[in-house]
Design an enzyme around this catalytic site. Structure first.
Site, mmCIF file in Angstrom:
data_model
loop_
_atom_site.group_PDB
_atom_site.id
_atom_site.type_symbol
_atom_site.label_atom_id
_atom_site.label_comp_id
_atom_site.label_asym_id
_atom_site.label_seq_id
_atom_site.Cartn_x
_atom_site.Cartn_y
_atom_site.Cartn_z
ATOM 1 C CG ASP A 1 20.047 18.230 -44.221
ATOM 2 O OD1 ASP A 1 19.049 17.979 -43.531
ATOM 3 O OD2 ASP A 1 20.677 19.295 -44.114
ATOM 4 C CG ASN B 1 18.826 15.604 -41.019
ATOM 5 O OD1 ASN B 1 17.713 16.097 -41.200
ATOM 6 N ND2 ASN B 1 19.910 16.340 -40.813
#
Length: 292
Positions: A197, A148
């Protein structure tokens, strides 16, 4: 500063991701990976226009000549919003059919840096790649199950690379030749607080990261200290984009994936797009290079 977020769009996305601010058009692009959809928000009206994608789509980015580049499970493709057509551009990891593309950014030269991941979120097969407008190359950054980020510090000398399953944001030195060099832990997230994330940076070099399962987005200073935590009415916050006329409006995507029926009932706004205000403006996203 007021911490309340406002719901922009109750899209009920399975896996909302990849928000990016198109400064030229003053619009927000984002995707629903699992529903194979590309979305565009017009903040002037809060209207959202959508297009079907031919495969799981991790991101779309504005490119040269008014075009768009999309990161599909099958590789890179150009995307024409006028027709909805996706045209294959470059294969990525054809030897790993269980992988898909997940998150991306653009450096000052217009090169797209993008990651792959195991679609089952378990095997350490996710790598970080680059696309210079003509060809895809793979960086030497070690493989992880879920990549990510990635995100660059304002000077371009540091790349933030997120190992979501490992719960760590890495700071990677970019050498004088433009290659990734030494890598160190920047921030580790306690697994009881969720998993890091998507990540971006602002104009002061602070790092914004969505926290999957953490009900929040966090902002970290360049030294790794926590500056701000913004709470959301749903657990899975995936990524933030800084936009608006002054780049001080934060837009965040969320997801309803992995939530039980009971959790979905308690989180009716899961999978929506939210907004809140920030003090430090973002950075304009460079237009991606795309050689004819």
């Amino acid at each position: 500063m007021e911490e309340a977020v406002r719901t922009v769009w109750q899209g009920a996305m399975t896996l909302g991701e990849g928000p990016v601010w198109d400064a030229a058009a003053q619009q927000l692009w984002f995707v629903d990976i699992k529903q194979h959809r590309v979305h565009r928000l017009d903040p002037a009206t809060d209207a959202v226009e959508s297009w079907p994608a031919p495969a799981q789509v991790g991101w779309v980015l504005p490119a040269e000549g008014g075009r768009m580049i999309a990161g599909l499970q099958t590789g890179l493709a150009t995307f024409d919003p006028a027709t909805g057509d996706f045209t294959p551009l470059a294969e990525v990891e054809p030897h790993l059919p269980g992988n898909r593309l997940n998150d991306a950014t653009v450096d000052a030269d217009g090169t797209i840096w993008f990651g792959s991941m195991d679609d089952g979120c378990e095997l350490p097969t996710g790598r970080l790649h680059r696309f210079d407008g003509a060809a895809v190359t793979t960086t030497a950054i070690p493989a992880v199950p879920i990549t990510n980020g990635p995100a660059f510090a304002p000077g371009g000398d540091t790349l933030y690379h997120v190992d979501t399953a490992g719960g760590v944001l890495h700071a990677v030195t970019i050498d004088a030749d433009g290659e990734p060099g030494a890598m160190r832990d920047f921030v580790r997230i306690d697994p009881d607080h969720g998993n890091p994330d998507g990540a971006i940076t602002d104009s002061a070099g602070n790092v914004w990261v969505g926290i999957w399962g953490g009900w929040c987005a966090r902002c970290y200073a360049p030294d790794g200290s926590l500056l701000r935590e913004v709470r959301f009415p749903c657990a899975n916050v995936t990524k933030v984009a800084l936009g608006g006329p002054d780049l001080r409006t934060a837009y965040a995507t969320t997801a309803k994936a992995d939530l039980t029926e009971a959790e979905l009932a308690e989180q009716p706004l899961a999978g929506g797009v939210f907004m809140f205000e920030v003090e430090v403006p973002g950075l304009p996203v460079p237009v991606a290079r795309l050689r004819s």
